[in-house]
Scaffold this motif. Structure first.
Motif, mmCIF file in Angstrom:
data_model
loop_
_atom_site.group_PDB
_atom_site.id
_atom_site.type_symbol
_atom_site.label_atom_id
_atom_site.label_comp_id
_atom_site.label_asym_id
_atom_site.label_seq_id
_atom_site.Cartn_x
_atom_site.Cartn_y
_atom_site.Cartn_z
ATOM 1 N N TYR A 1 -54.617 -54.002 -121.817
ATOM 2 C CA TYR A 1 -53.548 -54.450 -120.914
ATOM 3 C C TYR A 1 -52.367 -54.920 -121.725
ATOM 4 N N PRO A 2 -51.200 -54.302 -121.512
ATOM 5 C CA PRO A 2 -50.054 -54.576 -122.372
ATOM 6 C C PRO A 2 -49.491 -55.992 -122.249
ATOM 7 N N GLU A 3 -49.667 -56.612 -121.097
ATOM 8 C CA GLU A 3 -49.071 -57.936 -120.912
ATOM 9 C C GLU A 3 -50.080 -59.041 -121.237
ATOM 10 N N GLU A 4 -49.557 -60.137 -121.755
ATOM 11 C CA GLU A 4 -50.407 -61.279 -122.058
ATOM 12 C C GLU A 4 -50.972 -61.876 -120.775
ATOM 13 N N ASP A 5 -50.143 -61.901 -119.748
ATOM 14 C CA ASP A 5 -50.531 -62.429 -118.437
ATOM 15 C C ASP A 5 -51.121 -61.293 -117.592
ATOM 16 N N LEU A 6 -52.367 -61.453 -117.172
ATOM 17 C CA LEU A 6 -52.989 -60.425 -116.334
ATOM 18 C C LEU A 6 -52.563 -60.534 -114.868
ATOM 19 N N GLY A 7 -51.840 -61.586 -114.519
ATOM 20 C CA GLY A 7 -51.446 -61.807 -113.121
ATOM 21 C C GLY A 7 -50.693 -60.644 -112.501
ATOM 22 N N PRO A 8 -49.665 -60.118 -113.171
ATOM 23 C CA PRO A 8 -48.931 -58.993 -112.578
ATOM 24 C C PRO A 8 -49.796 -57.740 -112.384
ATOM 25 N N ALA A 9 -50.706 -57.466 -113.311
ATOM 26 C CA ALA A 9 -51.603 -56.308 -113.156
ATOM 27 C C ALA A 9 -52.535 -56.541 -111.966
ATOM 28 N N GLU A 10 -53.014 -57.759 -111.839
ATOM 29 C CA GLU A 10 -53.879 -58.108 -110.700
ATOM 30 C C GLU A 10 -53.141 -57.869 -109.378
ATOM 31 N N GLU A 11 -51.881 -58.280 -109.335
ATOM 32 C CA GLU A 11 -51.096 -58.117 -108.113
ATOM 33 C C GLU A 11 -50.862 -56.629 -107.795
ATOM 34 N N ARG A 12 -50.629 -55.806 -108.821
ATOM 35 C CA ARG A 12 -50.417 -54.371 -108.577
ATOM 36 C C ARG A 12 -51.682 -53.718 -108.026
ATOM 37 N N LEU A 13 -52.841 -54.048 -108.583
ATOM 38 C CA LEU A 13 -54.098 -53.474 -108.079
ATOM 39 C C LEU A 13 -54.377 -53.969 -106.657
ATOM 40 N N ARG A 14 -54.095 -55.234 -106.418
ATOM 41 C CA ARG A 14 -54.294 -55.824 -105.086
ATOM 42 C C ARG A 14 -53.458 -55.091 -104.039
ATOM 43 N N LEU A 15 -52.174 -54.922 -104.343
ATOM 44 C CA LEU A 15 -51.284 -54.252 -103.378
ATOM 45 C C LEU A 15 -51.650 -52.780 -103.209
ATOM 46 N N PHE A 16 -52.066 -52.135 -104.302
ATOM 47 C CA PHE A 16 -52.470 -50.731 -104.196
ATOM 48 C C PHE A 16 -53.679 -50.593 -103.269
ATOM 49 N N ILE B 1 -54.844 -52.642 -100.974
ATOM 50 C CA ILE B 1 -54.482 -53.002 -99.596
ATOM 51 C C ILE B 1 -53.832 -51.807 -98.903
ATOM 52 N N GLN B 2 -52.931 -51.160 -99.604
ATOM 53 C CA GLN B 2 -52.244 -49.999 -99.016
ATOM 54 C C GLN B 2 -53.214 -48.831 -98.830
ATOM 55 N N TYR B 3 -54.035 -48.575 -99.843
ATOM 56 C CA TYR B 3 -54.958 -47.448 -99.778
ATOM 57 C C TYR B 3 -55.871 -47.554 -98.562
ATOM 58 N N TRP B 4 -56.321 -48.768 -98.248
ATOM 59 C CA TRP B 4 -57.296 -48.969 -97.172
ATOM 60 C C TRP B 4 -56.644 -49.240 -95.819
ATOM 61 N N GLY B 5 -55.347 -49.034 -95.709
ATOM 62 C CA GLY B 5 -54.716 -49.083 -94.390
ATOM 63 C C GLY B 5 -53.940 -50.341 -94.074
ATOM 64 N N GLY B 6 -53.748 -51.205 -95.066
ATOM 65 C CA GLY B 6 -52.961 -52.417 -94.866
ATOM 66 C C GLY B 6 -51.480 -52.168 -95.128
ATOM 67 N N PRO B 7 -50.715 -53.252 -95.258
ATOM 68 C CA PRO B 7 -49.275 -53.129 -95.499
ATOM 69 C C PRO B 7 -48.950 -52.260 -96.716
ATOM 70 N N ARG B 8 -47.819 -51.543 -96.636
ATOM 71 C CA ARG B 8 -47.460 -50.580 -97.675
ATOM 72 C C ARG B 8 -46.522 -51.170 -98.721
ATOM 73 N N THR B 9 -46.766 -52.420 -99.039
ATOM 74 C CA THR B 9 -45.934 -53.128 -100.016
ATOM 75 C C THR B 9 -45.993 -52.476 -101.398
ATOM 76 N N TYR B 10 -47.154 -51.921 -101.761
ATOM 77 C CA TYR B 10 -47.252 -51.289 -103.086
ATOM 78 C C TYR B 10 -46.169 -50.224 -103.235
ATOM 79 N N ASN B 11 -46.083 -49.329 -102.264
ATOM 80 C CA ASN B 11 -45.099 -48.249 -102.354
ATOM 81 C C ASN B 11 -43.666 -48.771 -102.385
ATOM 82 N N GLU B 12 -43.405 -49.841 -101.638
ATOM 83 C CA GLU B 12 -42.061 -50.405 -101.642
ATOM 84 C C GLU B 12 -41.693 -50.923 -103.024
ATOM 85 N N GLN B 13 -42.675 -51.512 -103.701
ATOM 86 C CA GLN B 13 -42.375 -52.122 -105.001
ATOM 87 C C GLN B 13 -42.496 -51.141 -106.166
ATOM 88 N N ARG B 14 -43.457 -50.207 -106.058
ATOM 89 C CA ARG B 14 -43.782 -49.371 -107.209
ATOM 90 C C ARG B 14 -43.549 -47.882 -106.997
#
Ligand code: HEM
Length: 128
Positions: free
Chosen positions: A37-52, A54-67
């Motif tokens: 993991y390139p970043e010292e803080d794993l928090g941002p990676a955790e948030e990207r996987l979380r949003l992905f 959520i979107q994959y399973w039919g929740g809000p599409r925030t991942y696509n909006e951000q990434r």
């Protein structure tokens, strides 16, 4: 008739937040995966996987909006993912899925997806 999404059936945002938190606790202590993991803080990676997820399973599409479009295989090209990395990723995900205590039908669906997705991310061919 309105059908529930898988996202709703497993408990919505809270469930995915717990899932990825537990998963990244495993990654944080993993001597093979943590240095990938390139970043010292794993928090941002955790948030990207979380949003992905959520979107994959039919929740809000925030991942696509951000990434933008996920294109996950392409986004993993910078990282060397062989069978060992895949299996360690799945080991931590298994522990995280188990920690949710889902109904077995939902748990199996979630787990089968994780296995499929992890295999599809392998990008180095190793000798057998
Ligand atoms: C990103 C490793 C499998 C979803 C990353 C990153 C690494 C990594 C090092 C960069 C961290 C960051 O976001 O800054 C691995 C390894 C895997 C694996 C070793 C072993 C098979 C998967 C699978 C999924 C996934 C199966 C989906 C189910 C993601 C997502 C991102 C990411 C959504 C962020 C993409 C972005 O928006 O930039 N992964 N990954 N990964 N990974 Fe994986």
């Amino acid at each position: 008739p309105v059908r529930m999404t898988f996202y709703e059936a497993v408990g919505g945002e809270e469930t995915f937040t717990r899932l990825v938190r537990r998963f990244y606790e495993g990654v944080a202590d993993d001597p093979v995966l943590r240095p990938m993991y390139p970043e010292e803080d794993l928090g941002p990676a955790e948030e990207r996987l979380r949003l992905f997820l959520i979107q994959y399973w039919g929740g809000p599409r925030t991942y696509n909006e951000q990434r933008g479009h996920p294109r996950l295989r392409m986004r993993h090209v910078p990282f060397r993912i062989g069978a060992a990395e895949r299996d360690l990723w799945l080991k931590h995900m298994r522990a995280a899925v188990d920690s949710l205590d889902l109904h077995e039908v939902l748990e199996r669906q979630l787990w089968e997806y994780m296995v499929m997705a992890a295999h599809s991310m392998v990008n180095v061919q190793e000798d057998v």
